[in-house]
Design a protein around this motif. Structure first.
Motif, PDB file in Angstrom:
ATOM      1  N   MET A   1      81.970 122.257 101.232  1.00 41.09           N
ATOM      2  CA  MET A   1      80.860 122.883 100.412  1.00 41.09           C
ATOM      3  C   MET A   1      80.167 123.807 101.420  1.00 41.09           C
ATOM      4  O   MET A   1      79.335 123.349 102.218  1.00 41.09           O
ATOM      5  N   THR A   2      79.878 125.153 100.888  1.00 39.20           N
ATOM      6  CA  THR A   2      79.173 126.046 101.733  1.00 39.20           C
ATOM      7  C   THR A   2      78.145 126.793 100.791  1.00 39.20           C
ATOM      8  O   THR A   2      78.576 127.128  99.653  1.00 39.20           O
ATOM      9  N   ILE A   3      77.133 126.455 101.049  1.00 42.27           N
ATOM     10  CA  ILE A   3      75.955 127.348 100.521  1.00 42.27           C
ATOM     11  C   ILE A   3      75.705 128.583 101.180  1.00 42.27           C
ATOM     12  O   ILE A   3      75.291 128.499 102.433  1.00 42.27           O
ATOM     13  N   TYR A   4      75.801 129.663 100.434  1.00 41.95           N
ATOM     14  CA  TYR A   4      75.316 130.892 101.117  1.00 41.95           C
ATOM     15  C   TYR A   4      73.793 131.338 100.922  1.00 41.95           C
ATOM     16  O   TYR A   4      73.403 131.195  99.711  1.00 41.95           O
ATOM     17  N   CYS A   5      73.369 131.763 101.707  1.00 38.95           N
ATOM     18  CA  CYS A   5      71.959 132.600 101.738  1.00 38.95           C
ATOM     19  C   CYS A   5      72.037 133.842 100.970  1.00 38.95           C
ATOM     20  O   CYS A   5      72.820 135.044 101.297  1.00 38.95           O
ATOM     21  N   GLN A   6      71.364 134.075  99.896  1.00 40.60           N
ATOM     22  CA  GLN A   6      71.515 135.065  99.009  1.00 40.60           C
ATOM     23  C   GLN A   6      71.257 136.436  99.879  1.00 40.60           C
ATOM     24  O   GLN A   6      71.514 137.526  99.927  1.00 40.60           O
ATOM     25  N   LYS A   7      69.976 136.388 100.590  1.00 37.79           N
ATOM     26  CA  LYS A   7      69.308 137.690 101.208  1.00 37.79           C
ATOM     27  C   LYS A   7      70.273 138.271 102.273  1.00 37.79           C
ATOM     28  O   LYS A   7      70.566 139.288 102.660  1.00 37.79           O
ATOM     29  N   LYS A  10      75.266 135.014 104.166  1.00 32.89           N
ATOM     30  CA  LYS A  10      75.737 134.183 105.270  1.00 32.89           C
ATOM     31  C   LYS A  10      75.783 132.730 104.788  1.00 32.89           C
ATOM     32  O   LYS A  10      74.670 132.325 104.319  1.00 32.89           O
ATOM     33  N   PRO A  11      76.657 131.681 105.378  1.00 28.52           N
ATOM     34  CA  PRO A  11      76.419 130.232 104.985  1.00 28.52           C
ATOM     35  C   PRO A  11      75.124 129.832 105.532  1.00 28.52           C
ATOM     36  O   PRO A  11      74.621 130.165 106.513  1.00 28.52           O
ATOM     37  N   ALA A  12      74.445 129.157 104.708  1.00 27.41           N
ATOM     38  CA  ALA A  12      73.117 128.410 105.153  1.00 27.41           C
ATOM     39  C   ALA A  12      73.529 127.399 106.244  1.00 27.41           C
ATOM     40  O   ALA A  12      74.346 126.738 106.238  1.00 27.41           O
ATOM     41  N   ASN A  13      72.389 126.960 106.965  1.00 29.72           N
ATOM     42  CA  ASN A  13      72.220 125.992 107.960  1.00 29.72           C
ATOM     43  C   ASN A  13      71.669 124.832 107.228  1.00 29.72           C
ATOM     44  O   ASN A  13      70.884 124.986 106.003  1.00 29.72           O
ATOM     45  N   TRP A  14      71.897 123.763 107.590  1.00 30.42           N
ATOM     46  CA  TRP A  14      71.444 122.603 107.214  1.00 30.42           C
ATOM     47  C   TRP A  14      70.407 121.868 107.941  1.00 30.42           C
ATOM     48  O   TRP A  14      70.577 122.254 109.221  1.00 30.42           O
ATOM     49  N   ARG A  15      69.439 121.235 107.407  1.00 32.54           N
ATOM     50  CA  ARG A  15      68.314 120.865 108.269  1.00 32.54           C
ATOM     51  C   ARG A  15      67.826 119.367 107.537  1.00 32.54           C
ATOM     52  O   ARG A  15      68.290 119.180 106.610  1.00 32.54           O
ATOM     53  N   LEU A  16      67.190 118.274 108.450  1.00 31.48           N
ATOM     54  CA  LEU A  16      66.483 117.083 107.743  1.00 31.48           C
ATOM     55  C   LEU A  16      65.818 117.543 106.948  1.00 31.48           C
ATOM     56  O   LEU A  16      65.015 118.454 106.978  1.00 31.48           O
ATOM     57  N   SER A  48      77.526 109.328 108.990  1.00 29.90           N
ATOM     58  CA  SER A  48      76.228 109.973 108.468  1.00 29.90           C
ATOM     59  C   SER A  48      75.240 109.822 109.519  1.00 29.90           C
ATOM     60  O   SER A  48      74.418 110.846 109.581  1.00 29.90           O
ATOM     61  N   LEU A  49      75.112 108.936 110.357  1.00 28.11           N
ATOM     62  CA  LEU A  49      74.263 108.904 111.364  1.00 28.11           C
ATOM     63  C   LEU A  49      74.401 110.051 112.404  1.00 28.11           C
ATOM     64  O   LEU A  49      73.446 110.629 112.998  1.00 28.11           O
ATOM     65  N   ASP A  50      75.613 110.304 112.805  1.00 30.48           N
ATOM     66  CA  ASP A  50      75.810 111.437 113.743  1.00 30.48           C
ATOM     67  C   ASP A  50      75.218 112.673 113.116  1.00 30.48           C
ATOM     68  O   ASP A  50      74.718 113.598 113.643  1.00 30.48           O
ATOM     69  N   VAL A  51      75.576 112.754 111.901  1.00 32.86           N
ATOM     70  CA  VAL A  51      75.380 114.210 111.243  1.00 32.86           C
ATOM     71  C   VAL A  51      73.613 114.312 111.338  1.00 32.86           C
ATOM     72  O   VAL A  51      73.164 115.187 111.372  1.00 32.86           O
ATOM     73  N   SER A  85      82.180 117.929 104.731  1.00 34.89           N
ATOM     74  CA  SER A  85      81.691 118.665 103.550  1.00 34.89           C
ATOM     75  C   SER A  85      81.180 117.620 102.524  1.00 34.89           C
ATOM     76  O   SER A  85      80.210 117.898 101.890  1.00 34.89           O
ATOM     77  N   ASN A  86      81.927 116.801 102.034  1.00 31.17           N
ATOM     78  CA  ASN A  86      81.838 115.859 101.159  1.00 31.17           C
ATOM     79  C   ASN A  86      80.411 115.014 101.529  1.00 31.17           C
ATOM     80  O   ASN A  86      79.532 114.684 100.793  1.00 31.17           O
ATOM     81  N   LEU A  87      80.262 114.814 102.750  1.00 28.09           N
ATOM     82  CA  LEU A  87      79.271 114.161 103.447  1.00 28.09           C
ATOM     83  C   LEU A  87      77.743 114.798 103.274  1.00 28.09           C
ATOM     84  O   LEU A  87      76.707 114.397 102.788  1.00 28.09           O
ATOM     85  N   ILE A  88      78.002 116.073 103.525  1.00 28.83           N
ATOM     86  CA  ILE A  88      76.651 116.937 103.464  1.00 28.83           C
ATOM     87  C   ILE A  88      76.219 117.207 102.016  1.00 28.83           C
ATOM     88  O   ILE A  88      74.991 116.866 101.783  1.00 28.83           O
ATOM     89  N   HIS A  89      77.227 117.213 101.028  1.00 30.03           N
ATOM     90  CA  HIS A  89      76.998 117.287  99.574  1.00 30.03           C
ATOM     91  C   HIS A  89      76.020 115.987  99.376  1.00 30.03           C
ATOM     92  O   HIS A  89      75.025 115.987  98.514  1.00 30.03           O
ATOM     93  N   ASN A  90      76.581 114.728  99.742  1.00 29.04           N
ATOM     94  CA  ASN A  90      75.946 113.396  99.508  1.00 29.04           C
ATOM     95  C   ASN A  90      74.806 113.285 100.014  1.00 29.04           C
ATOM     96  O   ASN A  90      73.828 112.855  99.423  1.00 29.04           O
ATOM     97  N   LEU A  91      74.506 113.689 101.344  1.00 26.78           N
ATOM     98  CA  LEU A  91      73.090 113.857 101.921  1.00 26.78           C
ATOM     99  C   LEU A  91      72.265 114.505 101.433  1.00 26.78           C
ATOM    100  O   LEU A  91      71.153 114.296 101.163  1.00 26.78           O
ATOM    101  N   ASP A  92      72.566 115.909 100.723  1.00 27.69           N
ATOM    102  CA  ASP A  92      71.779 116.558 100.043  1.00 27.69           C
ATOM    103  C   ASP A  92      71.276 116.170  98.863  1.00 27.69           C
ATOM    104  O   ASP A  92      70.330 115.986  98.447  1.00 27.69           O
ATOM    105  N   CYS A  93      72.218 115.358  98.089  1.00 32.84           N
ATOM    106  CA  CYS A  93      71.813 114.858  96.813  1.00 32.84           C
ATOM    107  C   CYS A  93      70.915 113.589  97.023  1.00 32.84           C
ATOM    108  O   CYS A  93      70.065 113.286  95.978  1.00 32.84           O
ATOM    109  N   LEU A  94      71.107 112.900  98.408  1.00 36.73           N
ATOM    110  CA  LEU A  94      70.099 111.881  98.291  1.00 36.73           C
ATOM    111  C   LEU A  94      68.669 112.317  99.012  1.00 36.73           C
ATOM    112  O   LEU A  94      67.867 111.500  98.983  1.00 36.73           O
TER     113      LEU A  94
END
Length: 102
Positions: A1-7, A10-16, A48-51, A85-94
């Motif tokens: 899953m890649t989320i793109y920054c509309q402005k 480019k692909p968005a970064n992920w953060r806690l 999950s912990l390492d991400v 990619s699946n993990l990022i989606h799940n961590l985002d949903c959580l």
């Protein structure tokens, strides 16, 4: 899953989502994290912990996460692409991570 920054197109970064709201407990093989924003507690597997630990240091794109984990775990990026990619989606949903468009 890649989320793109509309402005920036480019692909968005992920953060806690909010590091100050996460409480961690590590018991060797098991790690739990309590999210103060949702009042949910999560049992984390190794990936999950390492991400989350990588994102605690700095926001990263999906590709950067996959490359870091591939180097850390001595696997190929191709092997890790779909699970991460699946993990990022799940961590985002959580609510543990969120896209960073800065």
């Amino acid at each position: 899953m890649t989320i793109y920054c509309q402005k920036k197109n480019k692909p968005a970064n992920w953060r806690l989502a909010d590091l100050d709201q996460l409480l961690w407990a590590d018991w060797g093989e098991d790690t739990i994290v309590f999210n103060g924003l949702s009042a949910d507690t999560h049992l984390l597997n190794a990936m999950s912990l390492d991400v989350l630990l990588l994102l605690a240091k700095q926001p990263l794109s999906l590709d950067q996460l996959i490359t870091s984990l591939a180097n850390q775990w001595q696997q190929t990026s191709e092997q890790l692409a779909k699970p991460v990619s699946n993990l990022i989606h799940n961590l985002d949903c959580l609510g543990l991570i969120e896209p960073d468009f800065t």
